[in-house]
Design an enzyme around this catalytic site. Sequence first.
Site, PDB file in Angstrom:
ATOM      1  N   LYS A 146      -4.680   2.931  -3.548  1.00 50.83           N
ATOM      2  CA  LYS A 146      -4.048   2.214  -2.433  1.00 50.83           C
ATOM      3  C   LYS A 146      -5.027   2.047  -1.271  1.00 50.83           C
ATOM      4  CE  LYS A 146       0.231   1.660  -4.019  1.00 50.83           C
ATOM      5  NZ  LYS A 146       0.769   0.324  -4.345  1.00 50.83           N
ATOM      6  N   TYR A 205      -3.934   8.045  -6.994  1.00 52.00           N
ATOM      7  CA  TYR A 205      -2.987   7.022  -6.518  1.00 52.00           C
ATOM      8  C   TYR A 205      -3.316   6.594  -5.080  1.00 52.00           C
ATOM      9  CZ  TYR A 205       1.463   5.250  -4.615  1.00 52.00           C
ATOM     10  OH  TYR A 205       2.417   4.502  -3.976  1.00 52.00           O
ATOM     11  N   SER A 233       0.856  -1.187   0.000  1.00 48.58           N
ATOM     12  CA  SER A 233       0.000   0.000   0.000  1.00 48.58           C
ATOM     13  C   SER A 233       0.891   1.236   0.000  1.00 48.58           C
ATOM     14  CB  SER A 233      -0.922  -0.069   1.229  1.00 48.58           C
ATOM     15  OG  SER A 233      -1.718   1.079   1.323  1.00 48.58           O
TER      16      SER A 233
END
Length: 280
Positions: A155, A151, A137
């Site tokens: 995650k 982004y 992550s």
Amino acid sequence: MNDQTRVWFVTGCSSGFGRSLAERVVASGDRLVATARDAAAIADLETLAPDAVRTFALDVIDPARIRAVVAEAAMVWGRIDVAVNNAGYGLVGALEECADAQIEQNFAVNLTGPLHVMRAVLPVMRSQRSGHIINVSAAAAIANYPGFSVYGGAKCGLEGVSEGVRAEVAPLGIKVTLVRPGPFRTRFVARSLERAAGHIADYDATSGKFAQLLGRMDGRQPGDPDRAAAAIVKMVQDGRSPLRLVLGRYALDKSRKALAAAEAELAEWAPVGLAADFTA
Ligand SMILES: NC(=O)c1ccc[n+]([C@@H]2O[C@H](COP(=O)([O-])OP(=O)(O)OC[C@H]3O[C@@H](n4cnc5c(N)ncnc54)[C@H](OP(=O)(O)O)[C@@H]3O)[C@@H](O)[C@H]2O)c1
């Protein structure tokens, strides 16, 4: 094969965390199936331990290829003990500045790809009644930054899915762990950070500033990817499997701060939220 020897399957081994982890796994005496988009970029790993390393070309946006490679990988030594979803890349820019295709591609690599890898390795691990899935992550998943909405969102999605899968597969002897790094001195900023296609001046003070900060940080990130790899191997060898392994001081401080802020906000807004229940 020694009973204690594990078989690892790792994505994105051409660079950074994936490369460091591949080398650490081999050094530990375990077996490794290393994958990368360009197989030539990882061919040298086979020379480190010819009997203990196999390499395959794998782009994690291709579910059919994922299934084929995992099936082949499972046949090499007859099992997969640890599967690491490491492949990923950043997209920096405000949500509005990103092109549709950039958003879709980022989610495909950082979120959907790891889900397909999990779906491919789980039948193998269920038949073994053992296995450990590790999903990489990012600190952006606990408290996101302006400029990392896509982004960090991907995650964050990976964290949510992993937590659910962990509960689904725990009774079957399978573990799931999230690894949450802060800034590490890999090639992430230099080669794995795409810029949003558009520019909107209204975001210069937020996401624009963050993009500049990332650029200035390159080469000075506090995290050492070799030490991260050592921490991951240590966690696997330990046998216990935390839901989250937070890597480095930066991510630890950020995670603690975010949890404290979330707790304070819960308390502040509890009276308003609690009023939503039936009164009798
Ligand atoms: N470094 C950090 O500060 C940091 C912080 C938090 C999280 N992370 C996460 O750590 C992971 C590894 O990144 P890194 O820091 O080691 O960066 P890196 O050195 O640039 O490595 C990224 C790796 O991901 C691979 N990759 C990218 N897209 C792929 C795709 N479609 N299919 C297969 N492989 C693909 C790259 O392969 P190619 O050679 O084919 O491009 C490369 O092997 C990523 O998930 C990243 O989000 C990094």
